[in-house]
Design a protein around this motif. Structure first.
Motif, PDB file in Angstrom:
ATOM      1  N   PRO A 124     -11.532   0.951  13.616  1.00  0.00           N
ATOM      2  CA  PRO A 124     -10.649   1.811  14.382  1.00  0.00           C
ATOM      3  C   PRO A 124      -9.406   1.102  14.420  1.00  0.00           C
ATOM      4  CG  PRO A 124     -11.974   0.026  15.845  1.00  0.00           C
ATOM      5  CD  PRO A 124     -12.536   0.072  13.816  1.00  0.00           C
ATOM      6  N   ASP A 125      -8.925  -0.080  13.711  1.00  0.00           N
ATOM      7  CA  ASP A 125      -7.468  -0.836  13.882  1.00  0.00           C
ATOM      8  C   ASP A 125      -6.627  -0.436  12.774  1.00  0.00           C
ATOM      9  OD1 ASP A 125      -5.690  -2.883  13.892  1.00  0.00           O
ATOM     10  OD2 ASP A 125      -7.198  -4.425  14.333  1.00  0.00           O
ATOM     11  N   ASP A 126      -5.812   0.479  13.403  1.00  0.00           N
ATOM     12  CA  ASP A 126      -4.582   0.826  12.147  1.00  0.00           C
ATOM     13  C   ASP A 126      -3.858  -0.016  11.530  1.00  0.00           C
ATOM     14  OD1 ASP A 126      -5.495   3.492  12.687  1.00  0.00           O
ATOM     15  OD2 ASP A 126      -3.536   4.237  13.118  1.00  0.00           O
ATOM     16  N   ASP A 127      -3.580  -1.106  12.420  1.00  0.00           N
ATOM     17  CA  ASP A 127      -2.871  -2.284  11.859  1.00  0.00           C
ATOM     18  C   ASP A 127      -3.547  -3.214  10.880  1.00  0.00           C
ATOM     19  OD1 ASP A 127      -0.650  -1.771  13.441  1.00  0.00           O
ATOM     20  OD2 ASP A 127      -1.296  -3.245  15.097  1.00  0.00           O
ATOM     21  N   ARG A 128      -4.799  -3.375  10.718  1.00  0.00           N
ATOM     22  CA  ARG A 128      -5.706  -4.126  10.211  1.00  0.00           C
ATOM     23  C   ARG A 128      -5.813  -3.206   8.812  1.00  0.00           C
ATOM     24  NH1 ARG A 128     -10.463  -6.052  12.625  1.00  0.00           N
ATOM     25  NH2 ARG A 128     -11.134  -3.982  12.709  1.00  0.00           N
ATOM     26  N   LEU A 129      -5.930  -2.010   8.924  1.00  0.00           N
ATOM     27  CA  LEU A 129      -5.788  -1.137   7.897  1.00  0.00           C
ATOM     28  C   LEU A 129      -4.503  -0.837   6.872  1.00  0.00           C
ATOM     29  CD1 LEU A 129      -8.125   1.927   9.101  1.00  0.00           C
ATOM     30  CD2 LEU A 129      -8.925   0.169   7.316  1.00  0.00           C
ATOM     31  N   ALA A 130      -3.488  -0.888   7.604  1.00  0.00           N
ATOM     32  CA  ALA A 130      -2.364  -1.100   6.943  1.00  0.00           C
ATOM     33  C   ALA A 130      -1.995  -2.438   6.094  1.00  0.00           C
ATOM     34  CB  ALA A 130      -1.117  -0.786   8.037  1.00  0.00           C
ATOM     35  N   ALA A 131      -2.337  -3.744   6.839  1.00  0.00           N
ATOM     36  CA  ALA A 131      -2.048  -4.587   6.050  1.00  0.00           C
ATOM     37  C   ALA A 131      -3.046  -4.692   4.943  1.00  0.00           C
ATOM     38  CB  ALA A 131      -2.610  -5.907   7.260  1.00  0.00           C
ATOM     39  N   LEU A 132      -4.345  -4.320   5.004  1.00  0.00           N
ATOM     40  CA  LEU A 132      -5.282  -4.165   4.142  1.00  0.00           C
ATOM     41  C   LEU A 132      -4.565  -3.289   2.776  1.00  0.00           C
ATOM     42  CD1 LEU A 132      -8.139  -4.825   2.519  1.00  0.00           C
ATOM     43  CD2 LEU A 132      -8.893  -2.839   3.989  1.00  0.00           C
ATOM     44  N   THR A 133      -4.198  -2.245   3.105  1.00  0.00           N
ATOM     45  CA  THR A 133      -3.811  -1.367   1.725  1.00  0.00           C
ATOM     46  C   THR A 133      -2.561  -1.892   1.309  1.00  0.00           C
ATOM     47  OG1 THR A 133      -4.254   0.468   3.242  1.00  0.00           O
ATOM     48  CG2 THR A 133      -2.864   1.029   1.517  1.00  0.00           C
ATOM     49  N   ALA A 134      -1.638  -2.745   2.037  1.00  0.00           N
ATOM     50  CA  ALA A 134      -0.646  -3.395   1.451  1.00  0.00           C
ATOM     51  C   ALA A 134      -0.994  -4.581   0.542  1.00  0.00           C
ATOM     52  CB  ALA A 134       0.514  -3.953   2.640  1.00  0.00           C
ATOM     53  N   GLU A 135      -1.992  -5.257   0.925  1.00  0.00           N
ATOM     54  CA  GLU A 135      -2.486  -6.587   0.171  1.00  0.00           C
ATOM     55  C   GLU A 135      -3.224  -5.902  -0.954  1.00  0.00           C
ATOM     56  OE1 GLU A 135      -3.561 -10.610   0.535  1.00  0.00           O
ATOM     57  OE2 GLU A 135      -1.933  -9.472   0.634  1.00  0.00           O
ATOM     58  N   ILE A 136      -3.833  -4.771  -0.790  1.00  0.00           N
ATOM     59  CA  ILE A 136      -4.417  -4.015  -2.228  1.00  0.00           C
ATOM     60  C   ILE A 136      -3.444  -4.035  -3.084  1.00  0.00           C
ATOM     61  CG2 ILE A 136      -5.692  -2.362  -3.135  1.00  0.00           C
ATOM     62  CD1 ILE A 136      -7.356  -2.219  -0.459  1.00  0.00           C
ATOM     63  N   HIS A 137      -2.185  -3.330  -2.455  1.00  0.00           N
ATOM     64  CA  HIS A 137      -1.092  -3.078  -3.568  1.00  0.00           C
ATOM     65  C   HIS A 137      -0.550  -4.264  -4.092  1.00  0.00           C
ATOM     66  CE1 HIS A 137       3.049  -2.218  -4.577  1.00  0.00           C
ATOM     67  NE2 HIS A 137       2.724  -0.907  -4.710  1.00  0.00           N
ATOM     68  N   ARG A 138      -0.558  -5.475  -3.502  1.00  0.00           N
ATOM     69  CA  ARG A 138       0.182  -6.808  -3.892  1.00  0.00           C
ATOM     70  C   ARG A 138      -0.743  -7.084  -4.967  1.00  0.00           C
ATOM     71  NH1 ARG A 138      -1.248 -11.960  -3.581  1.00  0.00           N
ATOM     72  NH2 ARG A 138      -3.070 -11.737  -2.191  1.00  0.00           N
ATOM     73  N   VAL A 139      -2.091  -7.074  -5.016  1.00  0.00           N
ATOM     74  CA  VAL A 139      -2.762  -7.712  -5.957  1.00  0.00           C
ATOM     75  C   VAL A 139      -3.025  -6.839  -7.319  1.00  0.00           C
ATOM     76  CG1 VAL A 139      -3.938  -9.153  -4.530  1.00  0.00           C
ATOM     77  CG2 VAL A 139      -5.194  -7.048  -5.272  1.00  0.00           C
ATOM     78  N   LEU A 140      -2.691  -5.645  -7.134  1.00  0.00           N
ATOM     79  CA  LEU A 140      -3.089  -4.680  -8.327  1.00  0.00           C
ATOM     80  C   LEU A 140      -2.068  -4.870  -9.442  1.00  0.00           C
ATOM     81  CD1 LEU A 140      -4.153  -1.453  -6.832  1.00  0.00           C
ATOM     82  CD2 LEU A 140      -5.713  -3.018  -8.244  1.00  0.00           C
ATOM     83  N   ARG A 141      -2.474  -5.012 -10.772  1.00  0.00           N
ATOM     84  CA  ARG A 141      -1.484  -4.979 -11.600  1.00  0.00           C
ATOM     85  C   ARG A 141      -0.669  -3.597 -11.693  1.00  0.00           C
ATOM     86  NH1 ARG A 141      -3.093  -9.239 -14.893  1.00  0.00           N
ATOM     87  NH2 ARG A 141      -5.543  -9.565 -14.933  1.00  0.00           N
ATOM     88  N   PRO A 142       0.766  -3.540 -12.274  1.00  0.00           N
ATOM     89  CA  PRO A 142       1.351  -2.387 -12.482  1.00  0.00           C
ATOM     90  C   PRO A 142       0.428  -1.318 -13.303  1.00  0.00           C
ATOM     91  CG  PRO A 142       2.653  -4.056 -12.685  1.00  0.00           C
ATOM     92  CD  PRO A 142       1.226  -4.899 -12.524  1.00  0.00           C
ATOM     93  N   GLY A 143       0.182   0.032 -12.750  1.00  0.00           N
ATOM     94  CA  GLY A 143      -0.638   0.790 -13.367  1.00  0.00           C
ATOM     95  C   GLY A 143      -2.062   0.663 -13.057  1.00  0.00           C
ATOM     96  N   ALA A 144      -2.401  -0.142 -12.473  1.00  0.00           N
ATOM     97  CA  ALA A 144      -4.044  -0.392 -12.067  1.00  0.00           C
ATOM     98  C   ALA A 144      -4.262   0.648 -10.949  1.00  0.00           C
ATOM     99  CB  ALA A 144      -4.239  -1.744 -11.431  1.00  0.00           C
ATOM    100  N   PRO A 145      -5.235   1.389 -11.030  1.00  0.00           N
ATOM    101  CA  PRO A 145      -5.645   2.376 -10.165  1.00  0.00           C
ATOM    102  C   PRO A 145      -6.513   1.952  -8.555  1.00  0.00           C
ATOM    103  CG  PRO A 145      -7.411   2.238 -11.661  1.00  0.00           C
ATOM    104  CD  PRO A 145      -6.415   1.176 -11.902  1.00  0.00           C
ATOM    105  N   TYR A 146      -6.118   2.325  -7.697  1.00  0.00           N
ATOM    106  CA  TYR A 146      -6.567   2.437  -6.407  1.00  0.00           C
ATOM    107  C   TYR A 146      -7.376   3.673  -5.878  1.00  0.00           C
ATOM    108  CZ  TYR A 146      -7.457   1.477  -1.255  1.00  0.00           C
ATOM    109  OH  TYR A 146      -7.769   1.217   0.142  1.00  0.00           O
ATOM    110  N   LEU A 147      -8.891   3.576  -5.748  1.00  0.00           N
ATOM    111  CA  LEU A 147      -9.519   4.665  -5.445  1.00  0.00           C
ATOM    112  C   LEU A 147      -9.887   4.574  -4.145  1.00  0.00           C
ATOM    113  CD1 LEU A 147     -10.546   7.347  -6.695  1.00  0.00           C
ATOM    114  CD2 LEU A 147     -12.803   5.940  -7.272  1.00  0.00           C
TER     115      LEU A 147
END
Length: 269
Positions: A124-147
């Motif tokens: 239910p926590d939008d702030d936590r999900l926003a932080a999580l999504t940004a963190e996934i973006h941080r660690v992915l290599r350029p061109g890597a997929p997020y599904l």
């Protein structure tokens, strides 16, 4: 989630026990094939994929079984992870407890893919999900997929073989939605999921730096002869129910919505 009349949180021992043997027919039909197909890049033991919110390890098992990835499987529930380690141990899967927001042990641009299945709808926590999504973006290599695969907000109230997201005929704004889930033994449990509009999902992704995603099309399964359908009469009836629902409105009633984003300078597919 409820067991009898007692509500259970997702991070409790009782919830992990209740979710140990869910009926996975919809996931087997819709999520698992999409995950393996849409990750896209050639897997190998040197390629790292994150299973974010892994629960009892169902997706992680698919990744190492069908794709031969090395997997870090993360969850906020220690009890879910204990179940995953007991039921779905594999030498290429490391199960790890995390806070639902950050993965500080992972460097920038160090991950070859990430999967998040049925997680946003349970938090239910939008702030936590926003932080999580940004963190996934941080660690992915350029061109890597997020599904990202989650309950489809366009199908609230529609009964499928193993779940119904919300009450029939009810309209929902962002907030709590009851979701009955079927176990393999035919009993049901009710989870408390959280409805969000597709626009809210898009904003999580674009605010984190991903390009605007395009949802994967709902793929109705090919019809098979009754003799070729799985199980006994009840299993065939449930299979037929899913087939009918998936074909309604030209396939728009897929209960599980999947989006694939490609990091940074990549494109959306």
């Amino acid at each position: 989630m409820t067991a009898g009349d007692a509500p259970l949180g997702w991070d409790t021992t009782a919830a992990a026990d209740a979710y140990r043997d869910p009926d996975m027919r919809l996931a087997e039909k819709l999520i698992f094939p999409a995950v393996l197909q849409r990750l896209g890049r050639s897997p190998g033991p040197d390629r790292l994929v994150l299973d974010v919110g892994c629960g009892t390890g169902a997706i992680a098992a698919q990744l190492v079984g069908g794709g031969e990835w090395t997997v870090q499987a993360l969850d906020r529930s220690a009890d879910m992870l204990d179940t995953a380690r007991a039921d779905r141990w594999h030498p290429r899967v490391s199960y790890r407890l995390f806070d639902g927001r950050t993965v500080p042990w992972l460097a920038y641009d160090s991950v070859d893919g990430a999967v998040c299945g049925l997680v946003y709808c349970t938090d239910p926590d939008d702030d936590r999900l926003a932080a999580l999504t940004a963190e996934i973006h941080r660690v992915l290599r350029p061109g890597a997929p997020y599904l990202l695969a989650d309950l489809n907000p366009a199908t609230t109230g529609v009964a499928f073989s193993t779940l119904r997201h919300g009450e029939p005929g009810a309209g929902y704004a962002d907030g709590t939605v009851p979701t009955p889930l079927r176990r393999r033994d035919g009993t049901t449990m009710t989870s408390v999921t959280h409805y969000r509009s597709l626009d809210r999902y898009r904003s999580f992704l674009t605010e984190a730096g991903f390009p605007l995603p395009r949802r994967g099309p709902a793929q109705a399964p090919r019809r098979r002869s009754r003799a070729g359908r799985p199980g006994g009469d009840q299993d065939r009836a449930l299979h037929d129910l899913d087939d009918a629902r998936l074909r309604e409105r030209g396939g728009a009633r897929n209960p599980l919505s999947t989006a694939r984003c490609v990091h940074a300078r990549g494109h959306v597919t």
